[in-house]
Design a protein around this motif. Structure first.
Motif, PDB file in Angstrom:
ATOM      1  N   ASN A 186      -5.525   2.567   1.490  1.00 22.05           N
ATOM      2  CA  ASN A 186      -3.944   2.807   1.197  1.00 22.05           C
ATOM      3  C   ASN A 186      -3.310   2.740  -0.705  1.00 22.05           C
ATOM      4  O   ASN A 186      -2.326   2.029  -1.055  1.00 22.05           O
ATOM      5  CB  ASN A 186      -2.765   2.162   1.283  1.00 22.05           C
ATOM      6  N   THR A 187      -4.448   2.595  -1.178  1.00 22.01           N
ATOM      7  CA  THR A 187      -4.565   2.320  -3.017  1.00 22.01           C
ATOM      8  C   THR A 187      -4.734   3.275  -3.591  1.00 22.01           C
ATOM      9  O   THR A 187      -5.247   4.547  -3.409  1.00 22.01           O
ATOM     10  CB  THR A 187      -5.921   1.535  -3.290  1.00 22.01           C
TER      11      THR A 187
ATOM     12  N   GLY B 146       0.839  -1.370  -0.222  1.00 27.09           N
ATOM     13  CA  GLY B 146      -0.323   0.184   0.191  1.00 27.09           C
ATOM     14  C   GLY B 146       0.982   0.680   0.003  1.00 27.09           C
ATOM     15  O   GLY B 146       1.818   1.026   0.409  1.00 27.09           O
TER      16      GLY B 146
ATOM     17  N   MET C  19      -1.574  -3.610  -0.337  1.00 31.94           N
ATOM     18  CA  MET C  19      -2.719  -2.919  -0.676  1.00 31.94           C
ATOM     19  C   MET C  19      -3.776  -3.365  -0.666  1.00 31.94           C
ATOM     20  O   MET C  19      -4.070  -4.253  -1.646  1.00 31.94           O
ATOM     21  CB  MET C  19      -2.205  -2.320  -2.245  1.00 31.94           C
TER      22      MET C  19
END
Ligand code: SF4
Length: 329
Positions: free
Chosen positions: A198-199, A185, A192
């Motif tokens: 967190n993408t 991520g 991720m």
């Protein structure tokens, strides 16, 4: 041509981790093998999920898969629940699946730990995975490291069924180990994942891509612009390898090690390459979103082709397992 089966859960729009870790590879595989790619919505319900959004997330995933380049002329793309034979074979395979093997699966233990009440479907998940692959007698399965144990169980299920009902009927699926990139991520720590926020979505605007990339984690040893870095431990470098041409990747590594570039310079080059690669995909995705009927029609046709293969297998399986044939309607 060897037959390949792989599935992806209906998590909506793809992110760059899904793309570099699996789907980019699928686009290549469709030209080399006889491929079936399924949006595995039946697997999605083994975890808590929202029934109100499942259908739209499934449709969004289909848009994503077509937009990145899966071509219905070259492979079969379909929704798992549209082919009822998956659950049919799943039940028949429970009769040869050892309970102890299911309980030993690492993914089951991890996920079960996080739930107060564990649904039986979570335990039985690998049997449905085996049914997905065996239904089409696929001999190759592209796998990530976290799926190797499930594939081994799938092979064990095939062996046990064959031993009881027909030597050599189901091929024992082999892992298809092709080079994919495991991207962390943007925090540089966790996998991720959309749920972790967190993408970078595959079809985000150029501005949004830069906004997310700018603060993303890099080699923590580069505290100032003058500190040299180690590209091999930097997640941004891994993403470069996925989106930048080889000579740029070499240039990035050199400029990182010699502190020729700062991390922002490096990310700007990456952002430009990502934006250039993803722009045509975003355009295709936008066009498909304006035409949901076209997407549904493609999925309907894909399910029809998959069902024809699945029905043939199920007729043979039922016969070998000794069920009384139903009379004609
Ligand atoms: Fe990572 Fe690039 Fe910074 Fe090196 S220069 S640490 S590869 S972001």
């Amino acid at each position: 041509m060897a037959r390949v089966f792989s599935g992806i859960q209906p998590s909506g729009e793809l992110h760059i981790g899904n793309y570099l870790g699996a789907v980019q590879n699928w686009v290549r595989l469709q030209t080399q093998h006889d491929c079936l790619f399924s949006i595995v919505d039946l697997h999605a319900i083994t975890q808590p999920y929202d029934a109100a959004t499942l259908a739209s997330l499934t449709l969004d995933m289909a848009v994503s898969l077509y937009a990145v380049g899966l071509d219905p002329e070259q492979c079969i793309v379909f929704v798992q629940s549209h082919v009822a034979e998956h659950t049919d074979l799943n039940w028949l395979l429970t009769s040869v699946t050892p309970l102890g093997e299911l309980e030993r699966q690492t993914q089951f233990k991890d996920k079960a730990q996080r739930q107060e009440s564990v649904p039986a479907g979570l335990l039985a998940y690998p049997i449905l995975q085996a049914a997905d692959v065996l239904l089409y007698k696929a001999s190759l399965v592209p796998v990530g490291e976290d799926q190797v144990q499930h594939l081994e169980l799938m092979r064990e299920i095939a062996r046990r069924w064959n031993a009881r009902h027909g030597t050599g009927y189901f091929p024992e699926p082999q892992p298809l180990l092709t080079k994919t990139r495991r991207v962390l991520g943007l925090d540089g720590k966790a996998k991720m994942s959309k749920s972790l926020g967190n993408t970078i979505g595959l079809f985000e605007s150029p501005e949004a891509i830069w906004e997310k990339l700018r603060p993303a984690a890099t080699d923590p040893a580069r505290k100032t612009r003058k500190d040299p870095g180690t590209p091999e431990i930097c997640n941004i470098f891994t993403v470069h390898e996925g989106f930048s041409p080889p000579d740029t990747v070499t240039e990035v590594a050199h400029n990182c090690r010699t502190a020729g570039w700062g991390c922002l310079d490096c990310k700007r080059v990456l952002a430009d390459n990502m934006i250039a690669t993803l722009a045509p995909m975003r355009e295709r995705a936008n066009a498909l979103r304006r035409e949901p009927a076209t997407v549904l029609e493609r999925l309907r046709a894909g399910a029809g082709r998959a069902r024809a293969l699945a029905r043939k297998t199920m007729a043979e399986v039922r016969d070998r397992m000794g069920f009384l044939k139903a009379g004609e309607d």
